[in-house]
Motif scaffolding. Structure first.
Motif, PDB file in Angstrom:
ATOM      1  N   GLY A 104     -15.946 -24.176  28.982  1.00 30.05           N
ATOM      2  CA  GLY A 104     -15.504 -23.011  28.241  1.00 30.05           C
ATOM      3  C   GLY A 104     -15.623 -23.269  26.752  1.00 30.05           C
ATOM      4  O   GLY A 104     -16.423 -24.096  26.298  1.00 30.05           O
ATOM      5  N   ALA A 121     -13.096 -13.793  29.052  1.00 30.64           N
ATOM      6  CA  ALA A 121     -14.058 -14.563  29.844  1.00 30.64           C
ATOM      7  C   ALA A 121     -13.770 -14.407  31.334  1.00 30.64           C
ATOM      8  O   ALA A 121     -12.630 -14.259  31.739  1.00 30.64           O
ATOM      9  CB  ALA A 121     -13.992 -16.036  29.453  1.00 30.64           C
ATOM     10  N   ARG A 152     -22.544 -19.680  30.091  1.00 34.67           N
ATOM     11  CA  ARG A 152     -21.563 -20.618  30.660  1.00 34.67           C
ATOM     12  C   ARG A 152     -21.755 -22.040  30.154  1.00 34.67           C
ATOM     13  O   ARG A 152     -21.480 -23.013  30.863  1.00 34.67           O
ATOM     14  CB  ARG A 152     -21.630 -20.604  32.187  1.00 34.67           C
ATOM     15  CG  ARG A 152     -21.270 -19.259  32.794  1.00 34.67           C
ATOM     16  CD  ARG A 152     -19.800 -18.967  32.617  1.00 34.67           C
ATOM     17  NE  ARG A 152     -19.430 -17.655  33.142  1.00 34.67           N
ATOM     18  CZ  ARG A 152     -18.207 -17.153  33.084  1.00 34.67           C
ATOM     19  NH1 ARG A 152     -17.241 -17.843  32.518  1.00 34.67           N
ATOM     20  NH2 ARG A 152     -17.950 -15.961  33.574  1.00 34.67           N
ATOM     21  N   ARG A 201     -21.878 -26.567  33.642  1.00 35.94           N
ATOM     22  CA  ARG A 201     -20.483 -26.604  33.197  1.00 35.94           C
ATOM     23  C   ARG A 201     -20.107 -28.075  33.031  1.00 35.94           C
ATOM     24  O   ARG A 201     -20.044 -28.825  34.004  1.00 35.94           O
ATOM     25  CB  ARG A 201     -19.578 -25.899  34.202  1.00 35.94           C
ATOM     26  CG  ARG A 201     -19.893 -24.421  34.332  1.00 35.94           C
ATOM     27  CD  ARG A 201     -18.990 -23.750  35.338  1.00 35.94           C
ATOM     28  NE  ARG A 201     -17.586 -23.809  34.969  1.00 35.94           N
ATOM     29  CZ  ARG A 201     -17.024 -22.978  34.098  1.00 35.94           C
ATOM     30  NH1 ARG A 201     -17.747 -22.057  33.508  1.00 35.94           N
ATOM     31  NH2 ARG A 201     -15.742 -23.072  33.812  1.00 35.94           N
ATOM     32  N   ARG A 246     -20.953 -16.887  25.453  1.00 37.79           N
ATOM     33  CA  ARG A 246     -19.956 -17.654  26.214  1.00 37.79           C
ATOM     34  C   ARG A 246     -19.968 -17.270  27.690  1.00 37.79           C
ATOM     35  O   ARG A 246     -19.919 -18.142  28.580  1.00 37.79           O
ATOM     36  CB  ARG A 246     -18.579 -17.390  25.608  1.00 37.79           C
ATOM     37  CG  ARG A 246     -17.402 -17.966  26.373  1.00 37.79           C
ATOM     38  CD  ARG A 246     -16.112 -17.268  25.950  1.00 37.79           C
ATOM     39  NE  ARG A 246     -16.108 -15.866  26.384  1.00 37.79           N
ATOM     40  CZ  ARG A 246     -15.264 -14.946  25.918  1.00 37.79           C
ATOM     41  NH1 ARG A 246     -14.367 -15.271  25.005  1.00 37.79           N
ATOM     42  NH2 ARG A 246     -15.331 -13.704  26.359  1.00 37.79           N
ATOM     43  N   ASP A 247     -20.042 -15.980  27.971  1.00 37.43           N
ATOM     44  CA  ASP A 247     -19.874 -15.498  29.341  1.00 37.43           C
ATOM     45  C   ASP A 247     -21.163 -15.551  30.157  1.00 37.43           C
ATOM     46  O   ASP A 247     -21.124 -15.785  31.366  1.00 37.43           O
ATOM     47  CB  ASP A 247     -19.340 -14.065  29.333  1.00 37.43           C
ATOM     48  CG  ASP A 247     -17.975 -13.965  28.656  1.00 37.43           C
ATOM     49  OD1 ASP A 247     -17.297 -14.999  28.562  1.00 37.43           O
ATOM     50  OD2 ASP A 247     -17.607 -12.867  28.223  1.00 37.43           O
TER      51      ASP A 247
END
Length: 367
Positions: free
Chosen positions: A30, A367, A187, A5, A183-184
């Protein structure tokens, strides 16, 4: 690097024919959508971040690492930035098979990319295509392969530059769930460049709005999309808001019931398990307002709300922002209706939404 992240910080100044780029923004973890009309400067920003353009002045920092700093004469080449771009035309190698296109990313990934091949092919449903050639694949299949190749390069960030612009509505609807899954599950921070507001509303948690080379506004996507003052910049016909809800029931008459912050919602059947968190794009022109709770209507979705902002345009229209629970809803009505209802900030009213007004393409996984 998969699963990291990270944060991207961009400051750019660049002069080119017709426009002077002078902007700064931060892309937090994100999906950050870089939104603007044609000629706003999106392509120049993308090229600079990817390392394909040397701007006149600026700095680009990803996860604390300086990728470009003109004052210190730092300019990492594209292959050392670990930013994987995906463009609207997929740019697959025509002489290689699907498998070979995917595994090309291993040259940049090392062992971790090889280990992720089964995971990526399963997530994108491209396992059955592995031994096929590129010719004859649909546009949606090509984009899924391009996404897989990008993921297998073990990037620290994905740069998706208008990835759905070349697809028709059916193919876009096919690809959007895969982008949500990417996306989920991975990450990874994603910079999503687009001029399509429906894509932004469905995917992004942060919005950077640029115009004529400058940042007009940046912040949480839900807050900016429901801001009446920004609607003219975003496009009045596309104006709307994002609300979040959870799927609570599937009814035998074909309706799905959702629990939102402002109350229950009923929509045409959503193909998802009960308990799934969802985000809905509600078009401002599909919202009707009433000062009292209406009776005898066919509309099933009636949410109590409070007026938080009104923007009266120069023409016959008005934009009304309302708060329903924790969600902000935008309604586009006439100035005459706003006056007849005596709408002012702080006034209570009801937002009415027809169940069939929310298209399936405007319902996504949160999300």
């Amino acid at each position: 690097h998969l699963g990291a992240r990270l944060m991207l910080q961009v400051t750019l100044q660049h002069r080119y024919p017709g426009i002077i780029l002078d902007l700064a923004f931060t892309a937090p973890p994100g999906v950050t959508a870089l939104f603007g009309r044609s000629g706003a400067g999106k392509t120049t920003v993308v090229s600079a971040i990817a390392g394909l353009l040397r701007p006149d002045h600026g700095q680009i920092v990803l996860a604390g690492q300086v990728l470009m700093d003109t004052s210190r004469k730092i300019h990492h080449p594209p292959h050392r930035r670990h930013i994987a771009p995906v463009f609207q035309d997929a740019r697959l190698f025509p002489h290689l098979s699907v498998r070979q296109n995917l595994t090309y990313g291993r040259w940049f990934a090392g062992r971790s990319g090889a280990d992720d091949l089964p995971r990526v092919t399963d997530m994108l449903d491209i396992g059955p295509l592995l031994d096929r050639g590129i010719h004859g694949l649909s546009g949606g299949e090509r984009q899924r392969i391009a996404l897989g190749r990008a993921l297998l390069s073990a990037p620290r960030m994905l740069l998706l530059d208008e990835p759905l612009a070349a697809l028709d509505d059916a193919r876009k609807a096919e690809i959007l769930p895969y982008l949500e899954r990417l996306r989920d599950e991975f990450r990874l921070p994603i910079l999503y460049v687009s001029h399509a507001l429906d894509e932004v509303a469905r995917l992004a948690n942060t919005l950077v709005l640029i115009d004529q080379g400058r940042v007009l506004r940046a912040g949480p996507a839900a807050a900016l999309l429901s801001d009446p003052d920004l609607a003219p910049r975003l496009g009045l016909r596309q104006a709307g808001s994002i609300i979040t809800a959870r799927l609570t029931a599937q009814h035998p008459d074909g309706l799905s019931e959702l629990a939102g912050a402002g109350g229950s919602l009923f929509l045409p059947r959503i193909d998802a398990p009960v308990g799934t968190p969802l985000r809905l794009r509600i078009a401002a022109q599909d919202v009707i307002l009433s000062r009292t709770r209406p009776e005898g209507l066919s509309a099933l979705n009636i949410l109590p709300a409070t007026v938080t902002q009104i923007r009266r345009g120069d023409g016959p229209g008005a934009l009304v922002q309302l708060r329903a629970g924790e969600d902000l809803i935008l309604a586009r009505i006439t100035r005459r209706s706003a006056d007849a209802l005596s709408l002012t900030e702080g006034v209570g009213c009801y937002a009415i939404l027809k169940s069939v007004a929310v298209a399936q393409a405007d319902v996504g996984i949160s999300a």
